[in-house]
Design a protein around this motif. Structure first.
Motif, PDB file in Angstrom:
ATOM      1  N   GLY A   1       5.394  14.766   5.315  1.00 31.89           N
ATOM      2  CA  GLY A   1       5.321  13.356   4.924  1.00 31.89           C
ATOM      3  C   GLY A   1       5.417  13.216   3.418  1.00 31.89           C
ATOM      4  N   ASN A   2       4.734  14.116   2.727  1.00 28.07           N
ATOM      5  CA  ASN A   2       4.766  14.094   1.261  1.00 28.07           C
ATOM      6  C   ASN A   2       6.185  14.344   0.751  1.00 28.07           C
ATOM      7  OD1 ASN A   2       3.395  13.867  -1.247  1.00 28.07           O
ATOM      8  ND2 ASN A   2       3.738  16.058  -1.514  1.00 28.07           N
ATOM      9  N   MET A   3       6.852  15.326   1.375  1.00 27.21           N
ATOM     10  CA  MET A   3       8.229  15.640   0.973  1.00 27.21           C
ATOM     11  C   MET A   3       9.133  14.417   1.171  1.00 27.21           C
ATOM     12  SD  MET A   3       8.243  18.639  -0.194  1.00 27.21           S
ATOM     13  CE  MET A   3       9.965  19.030  -0.276  1.00 27.21           C
ATOM     14  N   PHE A   4       8.865  13.695   2.257  1.00 29.15           N
ATOM     15  CA  PHE A   4       9.671  12.519   2.551  1.00 29.15           C
ATOM     16  C   PHE A   4       9.472  11.455   1.458  1.00 29.15           C
ATOM     17  CE2 PHE A   4      11.039   8.712   4.809  1.00 29.15           C
ATOM     18  CZ  PHE A   4      12.200   9.185   5.413  1.00 29.15           C
ATOM     19  N   ILE A   5       8.209  11.294   1.052  1.00 29.85           N
ATOM     20  CA  ILE A   5       7.920  10.303  -0.010  1.00 29.85           C
ATOM     21  C   ILE A   5       8.600  10.724  -1.318  1.00 29.85           C
ATOM     22  CG2 ILE A   5       6.075   9.357  -1.466  1.00 29.85           C
ATOM     23  CD1 ILE A   5       4.286   9.330   0.990  1.00 29.85           C
TER      24      ILE A   5
ATOM     25  N   VAL B   1      13.008  10.082  -5.323  1.00 24.20           N
ATOM     26  CA  VAL B   1      14.144  10.668  -6.043  1.00 24.20           C
ATOM     27  C   VAL B   1      15.432   9.901  -5.718  1.00 24.20           C
ATOM     28  CG1 VAL B   1      15.583  12.746  -6.269  1.00 24.20           C
ATOM     29  CG2 VAL B   1      13.086  12.952  -6.184  1.00 24.20           C
ATOM     30  N   ILE B   2      15.692   9.722  -4.434  1.00 26.82           N
ATOM     31  CA  ILE B   2      16.932   9.020  -4.042  1.00 26.82           C
ATOM     32  C   ILE B   2      16.907   7.583  -4.574  1.00 26.82           C
ATOM     33  CG2 ILE B   2      18.297   8.170  -2.067  1.00 26.82           C
ATOM     34  CD1 ILE B   2      17.220  10.677  -0.537  1.00 26.82           C
ATOM     35  N   GLY B   3      15.734   6.954  -4.468  1.00 29.27           N
ATOM     36  CA  GLY B   3      15.583   5.575  -4.950  1.00 29.27           C
ATOM     37  C   GLY B   3      15.892   5.476  -6.438  1.00 29.27           C
TER      38      GLY B   3
ATOM     39  N   THR C   1      11.884  -0.902  -1.387  1.00 24.18           N
ATOM     40  CA  THR C   1      11.936   0.100  -0.321  1.00 24.18           C
ATOM     41  C   THR C   1      11.025   1.289  -0.662  1.00 24.18           C
ATOM     42  OG1 THR C   1      14.215  -0.541   0.067  1.00 24.18           O
ATOM     43  CG2 THR C   1      13.502   1.528   1.072  1.00 24.18           C
ATOM     44  N   ILE C   2      11.101   1.726  -1.919  1.00 24.37           N
ATOM     45  CA  ILE C   2      10.243   2.855  -2.333  1.00 24.37           C
ATOM     46  C   ILE C   2       8.778   2.471  -2.138  1.00 24.37           C
ATOM     47  CG2 ILE C   2       9.471   4.263  -4.284  1.00 24.37           C
ATOM     48  CD1 ILE C   2      12.322   3.970  -5.452  1.00 24.37           C
ATOM     49  N   ILE C   3       8.416   1.285  -2.630  1.00 27.54           N
ATOM     50  CA  ILE C   3       7.008   0.875  -2.589  1.00 27.54           C
ATOM     51  C   ILE C   3       6.541   0.707  -1.142  1.00 27.54           C
ATOM     52  CG2 ILE C   3       5.389  -0.982  -3.185  1.00 27.54           C
ATOM     53  CD1 ILE C   3       7.035  -1.395  -5.769  1.00 27.54           C
ATOM     54  N   ILE C   4       7.272  -0.091  -0.390  1.00 29.91           N
ATOM     55  CA  ILE C   4       6.830  -0.369   0.992  1.00 29.91           C
ATOM     56  C   ILE C   4       6.907   0.899   1.837  1.00 29.91           C
ATOM     57  CG2 ILE C   4       7.342  -1.726   3.083  1.00 29.91           C
ATOM     58  CD1 ILE C   4       8.407  -3.926   1.108  1.00 29.91           C
ATOM     59  N   GLY C   5       8.013   1.648   1.687  1.00 26.54           N
ATOM     60  CA  GLY C   5       8.194   2.871   2.471  1.00 26.54           C
ATOM     61  C   GLY C   5       7.080   3.872   2.234  1.00 26.54           C
ATOM     62  N   SER C   6       6.755   4.117   0.968  1.00 25.74           N
ATOM     63  CA  SER C   6       5.730   5.141   0.702  1.00 25.74           C
ATOM     64  C   SER C   6       4.333   4.647   1.078  1.00 25.74           C
ATOM     65  CB  SER C   6       5.780   5.623  -0.745  1.00 25.74           C
ATOM     66  OG  SER C   6       5.687   4.545  -1.612  1.00 25.74           O
TER      67      SER C   6
ATOM     68  N   ASP D   1       2.123   6.729   3.646  1.00 22.20           N
ATOM     69  CA  ASP D   1       0.791   7.170   3.205  1.00 22.20           C
ATOM     70  C   ASP D   1      -0.327   6.641   4.102  1.00 22.20           C
ATOM     71  OD1 ASP D   1       0.783   9.097   1.334  1.00 22.20           O
ATOM     72  OD2 ASP D   1       0.429   7.789  -0.408  1.00 22.20           O
ATOM     73  N   VAL D   2      -0.141   5.419   4.614  1.00 23.74           N
ATOM     74  CA  VAL D   2      -1.179   4.861   5.486  1.00 23.74           C
ATOM     75  C   VAL D   2      -1.368   5.767   6.709  1.00 23.74           C
ATOM     76  CG1 VAL D   2      -1.627   2.975   7.118  1.00 23.74           C
ATOM     77  CG2 VAL D   2      -1.025   2.455   4.763  1.00 23.74           C
ATOM     78  N   PHE D   3      -0.257   6.204   7.310  1.00 26.36           N
ATOM     79  CA  PHE D   3      -0.345   7.084   8.493  1.00 26.36           C
ATOM     80  C   PHE D   3      -0.750   8.502   8.086  1.00 26.36           C
ATOM     81  CE2 PHE D   3       2.378   3.701  10.165  1.00 26.36           C
ATOM     82  CZ  PHE D   3       1.697   3.435  11.334  1.00 26.36           C
ATOM     83  N   ARG D   4      -0.251   8.922   6.941  1.00 26.40           N
ATOM     84  CA  ARG D   4      -0.523  10.285   6.475  1.00 26.40           C
ATOM     85  C   ARG D   4      -2.008  10.476   6.148  1.00 26.40           C
ATOM     86  NH1 ARG D   4      -0.315  12.090   1.481  1.00 26.40           N
ATOM     87  NH2 ARG D   4      -0.059  14.320   1.206  1.00 26.40           N
ATOM     88  N   LEU D   5      -2.621   9.404   5.650  1.00 26.11           N
ATOM     89  CA  LEU D   5      -4.032   9.529   5.242  1.00 26.11           C
ATOM     90  C   LEU D   5      -4.987   8.980   6.316  1.00 26.11           C
ATOM     91  CD1 LEU D   5      -3.575   8.561   1.489  1.00 26.11           C
ATOM     92  CD2 LEU D   5      -4.029  10.827   2.412  1.00 26.11           C
ATOM     93  N   ARG D   6      -4.457   8.724   7.499  1.00 22.01           N
ATOM     94  CA  ARG D   6      -5.319   8.276   8.595  1.00 22.01           C
ATOM     95  C   ARG D   6      -6.235   9.435   8.986  1.00 22.01           C
ATOM     96  NH1 ARG D   6      -2.854   4.863  13.554  1.00 22.01           N
ATOM     97  NH2 ARG D   6      -3.040   3.159  12.096  1.00 22.01           N
ATOM     98  N   GLY D   7      -7.506   9.150   9.055  1.00 23.86           N
ATOM     99  CA  GLY D   7      -8.476  10.191   9.405  1.00 23.86           C
ATOM    100  C   GLY D   7      -8.660  11.218   8.304  1.00 23.86           C
ATOM    101  N   SER D   8      -8.278  10.838   7.077  1.00 17.15           N
ATOM    102  CA  SER D   8      -8.388  11.796   5.962  1.00 17.15           C
ATOM    103  C   SER D   8      -9.847  12.023   5.574  1.00 17.15           C
ATOM    104  CB  SER D   8      -7.613  11.269   4.760  1.00 17.15           C
ATOM    105  OG  SER D   8      -8.173  10.030   4.370  1.00 17.15           O
TER     106      SER D   8
END
Lengths: 276, 589
Positions: free
Chosen positions: B430-434, B439-441, B473-478, B482-489
């Motif tokens: 997930g981090n790599m995707f962000i 970078v692409i953005g 897109t960068i802001i909303i996408g990440s 992150d919301v799903f990635r940090l669920r139950g963190s």
């Protein structure tokens, strides 16, 4: 101490912004002035010259007709070729459609100024209108408001640029547009007491600003001798009460027509506060 | 739950009714006979001169001060409702306390806003009677709707504030929030009506273009071309402004407090306010683009007067101000990394972000035409520097501001992440995707910027659209990832209060710069009308119909800002005075 530090810091930040605003180019933009054209001395060379100054000034044409791509760059392009091409454009259905020659070009330019959407050069229309609507303002309407003589002058300038002998008529005295009094700026109104006194020449007869004039009575300490209303009456109707030792009919009788209410107020306020 | 739904529905119904009342008012206006008399044509003598006072400066000062105060009293309930909602959702009482504390402050500011509003009306009628007469003729009964709504606003505000503790828990809280929603809806409607007056003067509609005679309904006059862009712009700006002022208050309290618990509270308040301020601020440039695009669409001349004419230099000052805001906000966020133990891990990226923010700022302040002496122009071979000149035009500015926004968001994201350790199995992927998104953005933003150089001027603004879309897109996408990635963190302890004093000064920069910026933009907006009261309809023939120099404008704006700051200090002092209790044991003298 914290409060003081915070206030000083905030004021310092403000001063940086203010200082920056003060070091940039300082330009004051005044409203365009209505100019009365002296038709007696205006020949065609004068018309062309007037047209150029209107094109670059009051007409605000160069805001868009420049090299930035918003409108055709009329100062750079080859107008001798362009105008005939436009008249032949099958999309052009305006007043000069199917015509040729300098007079047709005059009609074409005139139409493009007073009815810009009659024909829009390909690629220069308003977005989404497929070049059917022009973003150009109607030149004889607000905010530009060129009159017919001025429009003709711009046409003469553009015809001259195209290497054509201008075909527009020279203006006669009857054509001159006298600015509408009700919409004009009106006469200059003094904004300070000093300017108002200077404007109406009070110091020429009264001892004001050290003039030592004695044709009219001295005004030092007048506030102690006269009420505001009496002083106003004495300015507006000077013959009603004549000070002892002075003559009637010396002071102008028409200040009621000449002075604005604000000027009268400024002068009266100033006089009432004069020391003895 | 059913009760909650009922309360919310009732609240929304009330809101809907309030929105529709002016609508019905406008509809009734359709039946009113058109006022066929045209706009007045005042001569210079029709502008009263009172003791040699500059009427325009008085009106300017009163209008700007009213706008500052109105923006504050409008933004605080927005801010309060949002934090109250967060408090209800998270169950964290700190949000609720903060919201209540701020409503208390806005109560004192509310009456001052009305007072200055009255002063503004009076000064307008005093110095510009003909113009005001015409405006009343155009907007007819709408002023009465405005006055009635103002009354409703006052009633709702008092109910919202005084019922806070009575409706604090359980289902009653939802009812309380419905009152808050109603309050905000009325407040926003008031702002929209006032915006209609201001934008009618810029882009008149519903009147005869030749004479100014009223031909349309009140709704047609209200819905003029610039109304909605200004509505959106001011709505977003109010959120940012409210957050910035609350942040400044929190920073002061943080510095003044000695008690570590209270210090921690105000640190948290400062962080939350800054978050809301930046949240409102991020989409603001895009709303600004829309407003400017509509100005161009309405009148190309007006657009060019703003961006390429006499007012163009003001956008360099705007760049300095926004750059200052961004740098201050980022500095505050970077300082915040010290609140968590994992913050140091992210602190190593700060220097790279700083390069982008400062670099973007420098690009933004680079003028197209340089201020040079004739000798310098000769040496340079023109007013445009060969290398730096290209940085002065729109594609470079758009690229810079978008990158600054993206990296400011990154600063937020770093702090957010520093307080949580992800536990999901795909955390690394997930981090790599962000990272890839960033970078692409960024490549896309720079690429679209370069495209702007090879396309005609008219399409340059259009080239900014993909940049804006990329940034969002960068802001909303990440955020979503992150919301799903940090669920139950695993949460890390955040040491609220562990902040340097210096960082708090960054929070003062925000309200000061925001206030001055609002003043500057108000000056630009009004100046776009040039020498017209109502553009192309009613000329300003007063002695002060000119556009003042930037220096004059800057000095006036500073004076008004200082006045506003003094009022704010008074309001904050009042609210603290209200909370001060004389010691019971203190003997009367």
């Amino acid at each position: 101490m914290t409060f003081l530090r915070v206030v000083l810091f905030s004021v310092a930040v403000l001063l940086v912004f203010t200082g920056f605003a003060n070091v940039l180019p300082q330009i004051q933009s005044d409203p365009p002035k209505e100019e009365i054209i002296d038709t007696g001395s205006l020949d065609m060379a004068g018309m062309i010259s007037l047209g150029e100054s209107l094109f670059k000034g009051k007409g605000t044409c160069t805001l868009c007709h420049n090299g930035m791509g918003r409108a055709p760059d009329l100062l750079e392009m080859n107008l001798a070729e362009t105008f005939p091409e436009r008249l032949k454009d099958p999309r052009y259905k305006g007043v000069a459609a199917g015509k040729e020659g300098p007079k047709a070009i005059e009609e074409y330019i005139h139409e493009s100024m007073v009815d810009p959407s009659a024909y829009v050069v390909a690629g220069f229309g308003k977005k989404g209108t497929n070049d059917t609507e022009s973003p150009m303002p109607t030149i004889n309407k607000p905010p530009v408001e060129l009159n017919e003589i001025e429009i003709n002058a711009v046409i003469a300038f553009l015809q001259d640029r195209a290497g054509i002998e201008p075909t527009v008529p020279l203006p006669s005295a009857e054509d001159v547009v006298v600015p509408d009094e009700s919409s004009s700026e009106g006469p200059d109104v003094a904004t300070t007491a000093e300017d108002a006194i200077d404007k109406f020449g009070c110091a020429a007869c009264h001892d004001l600003f050290g003039s030592e004039a004695d044709t009219g009575p001295p005004l030092a300490g007048i506030g102690k001798r006269m009420s505001r209303g009496d002083l106003m009456d004495a300015i507006l109707y000077p013959n009603d009460t004549i000070a002892e030792g002075y003559e009637a009919d010396i002071m102008p009788q028409d200040f009621a027509e000449q002075m604005s209410a604000s000027e009268l107020t400024l002068i009266v306020d100033y006089l009432l506060n004069l020391p003895e | 739950m059913k009760k909650q739904t009922l309360h919310v529905s009732l609240g929304l119904l009330a809101v809907l009714l309030l929105v529709l009342i002016p609508q019905y008012g406008f509809a009734a206006g359709d039946e009113v006979a058109a006022v066929l008399e045209g706009a007045p044509k005042p001569s210079r003598l029709d502008y009263p001169m009172i003791w040699g006072i500059s009427g325009r400066t008085v009106v300017w000062s009163m209008a700007q001060m009213h706008l500052f105060l109105a923006a504050f009293v409008l933004s605080v309930p927005l801010f309060s409702l949002a934090t109250e909602f967060m408090g209800t959702v998270t169950g964290d009482d700190r949000f609720d306390n903060m919201a209540h504390e701020f409503m208390k402050i806005s109560m004192a500011a509310y009456s001052l806003t009305a007072l200055v509003g009255g002063g503004l009306t009076l000064s307008l009628f005093l110095f510009y009677p003909q113009m005001m007469g015409y405006m009343l003729k155009v907007f007819r009964g709408q002023v009465l709707v405005y006055a009635a709504l103002f009354g409703f606003e006052s009633i709702t505000l008092y109910i919202y504030y005084y019922s806070w503790d009575a409706l604090r828990r359980g289902n009653r809280k939802w009812f309380h929030m419905s009152i808050g929603l109603t309050l905000n809806t009325i407040g926003l409607t008031l702002m929209f009506i006032a915006n209609a007056w201001a934008t009618f003067m810029m882009s008149p509609a519903g009147v005869d273009p030749a004479t100014g005679a009223v031909t349309g309904t009140i709704w047609e006059v209200t819905r003029n071309p610039l109304w909605n862009p200004l509505n959106l712009h001011r709505f977003l700006a109010n959120i940012a402004y409210g957050g910035a002022i609350v942040g400044g208050y929190a920073a002061y309290m943080f510095l003044a407090e000695k008690d570590p618990v209270k210090k921690a509270h105000y640190d948290w308040m400062g962080y939350t306010s800054n978050f809301i301020a930046i949240l409102g601020f991020l989409p603001l440039p895009f709303a600004g683009y829309w407003l400017m695009a509509e100005i161009y669409a309405y009148s190309q001349q007006m657009g060019i007067t703003a961006m390429g004419g006499i007012l163009a230099w003001l956008f360099i000052i705007q760049a300095v101000l926004i750059g200052t805001i961004m740098m201050a906000a980022n500095y505050y966020l970077w300082s915040g990394l010290m609140r968590t133990d994992r913050g140091a891990h992210y602190a190593r990226y700060v220097k790279y972000i700083a390069v982008v923010i400062v670099g973007g700022f420098l690009v933004w302040v680079t003028p197209h035409t340089l201020l040079l002496t004739s000798q310098e122009i000769q040496q340079l071979g023109g007013t445009h520097h060969k290398l730096l000149g290209p940085l002065g035009i729109m594609p470079a500015k758009n690229t810079a501001v978008n990158l600054m926004l993206v990296f400011t968001f990154m600063s937020f994201q770093m702090f957010y992440r520093s307080s949580r350790i992800p536990t999901v199995s795909w955390a690394k992927a997930g981090n790599m995707f962000i990272v890839a998104l960033y970078v692409i953005g960024c490549i896309n933003i720079v690429g679209a910027g370069l495209y702007g150089y090879i396309t005609p001027t008219v399409y340059k603004v259009g080239a900014s659209v993909p940049q804006v879309v990329t940034t969002l897109t960068i802001i909303i996408g990440s955020v979503i990832i992150d919301v799903f990635r940090l669920r139950g963190s695993k949460p890390e302890t955040v040491h609220w209060g562990r902040m340097s004093e210096r960082s708090q000064y960054a929070l003062f920069v925000l309200p000061v710069a925001f206030t001055w910026l609002m003043g500057l933009m108000g000056y630009i907006r009004s100046s776009l009308r040039t020498h017209w009261h109502v553009y192309t309809i009613m000329k300003d023939n007063s002695a002060e119909a000119y556009i003042p120099t930037i220096g004059q404008a800057g000095n006036t704006i500073t004076a008004i800002t200082l006045g506003f700051m003094a009022i704010m200090v008074f309001v904050f002092w009042l609210s603290r005075l209200g909370a001060t209790r004389q010691d019971e044991t203190e003997a009367p003298s």
